[in-house]
Design an enzyme around this catalytic site. Sequence first.
Site, short mmCIF file in Angstrom:
data_model
loop_
_atom_site.label_atom_id
_atom_site.label_comp_id
_atom_site.label_asym_id
_atom_site.label_seq_id
_atom_site.Cartn_x
_atom_site.Cartn_y
_atom_site.Cartn_z
N CYS A 184 -53.92 16.41 -10.51
CA CYS A 184 -53.71 16.30 -9.06
C CYS A 184 -54.83 15.56 -8.33
O CYS A 184 -54.94 14.35 -8.44
CB CYS A 184 -53.44 17.70 -8.48
N LYS A 216 -59.72 21.43 -14.53
CA LYS A 216 -59.74 20.40 -13.47
C LYS A 216 -61.16 20.20 -12.95
O LYS A 216 -61.85 21.17 -12.59
CB LYS A 216 -58.81 20.85 -12.35
N GLU A 262 -48.76 20.90 -12.07
CA GLU A 262 -49.94 21.74 -11.83
C GLU A 262 -49.53 23.12 -11.30
O GLU A 262 -48.63 23.21 -10.45
CB GLU A 262 -50.82 21.05 -10.78
O1 LIG Z 1 -55.38 14.78 -2.83
C1 LIG Z 1 -54.37 15.24 -2.27
O2 LIG Z 1 -53.90 14.70 -1.28
C2 LIG Z 1 -53.67 16.43 -2.83
C3 LIG Z 1 -54.47 17.16 -3.85
C4 LIG Z 1 -53.94 18.50 -4.16
O3 LIG Z 1 -53.02 18.96 -3.53
C5 LIG Z 1 -54.49 19.27 -5.28
O4 LIG Z 1 -55.35 18.78 -6.01
O5 LIG Z 1 -54.03 20.43 -5.48
#
Ligand SMILES: O=C(O)CCC(=O)C(=O)O
Length: 265
Positions: free
Chosen positions: A147, A112, A41
């Site tokens: 993510c 996303k 990402e």
């Molecule tokens: O859910 C998490 O602990 C990390 C999510 C995250 O860092 C993101 O989506 O950029």
Amino acid sequence: MRASLLQIDVNEGESIDSRRLRVASLVREQAGAAELVVLPELWTTGAFAYEGFASEAEPLEGPTHEAMAKAASDAGVWLHAGSIPERDPDGPLYNTSLVFSPSGDLVAAYRKIHRFGFDKGEAVLMGAGEELVTVRLPETTLGVATCYDLRFPELFRGLVDAGAETLVVPAGWPERRRAHWTLLAQARAVENQAFVLACGTAGTHAGVPQAGHSIVVDPWGEVLAEAGAGEQVLTVEFDPAKVATTREQFPALKDRMLGLPAPRR
Ligand SMILES: O=C(O)CCC(=O)C(=O)O
């Protein structure tokens, strides 16, 4: 089928232009080693480098698109190029993943859906995607998520309902919650009886150490490969037919109770 997850070190000591060139040559090096290559990402800016999102945002067909399309076709691979901060000319910024065919055509873009940060960061700086995205490859159907999406099982169920057999999750997951990353990747694989290819970043950006530990899990929940903390190319061979055999031999997905009544108050 072979897949290479490129766990890129994202840190402020390297300019975005240099990193883009470096990543493009890493993709090219996968020619003959893998049919599918996956990037993390927001590997240009860093997922936590919020201040750079607006200034570094690109149109869908911007410099990262150009470099990755060329790298995919030079290598002759399917390329999930991770995500970019996308500038929609008529709307907000999005955290958008790009998928290229081996001839370098953009075959999918996924914005996303679940934005991270609660009352800051991505959650306030970017818009939320609204569409589930799957991509048909000759050997398997990819379902894509990004993510923080990993925490929302209903999204993955939607992808499975749309035919996904291999769930690809680029991330910039922080070291602080690495245990969740591993657990959730395995949970999404087991509950959906699907492969999970989860590719994170290494290094530290915006003061946030990254978890690394990219992971590939099979439909039975077994870890086929796992990276360490630093930059690494994680190549794994997997048999996409295992999704169908797992779903036949242990047909739990058929026991879903759809339309359960709401709890009585
Ligand atoms: O859910 C998490 O602990 C990390 C999510 C995250 O860092 C993101 O989506 O950029």
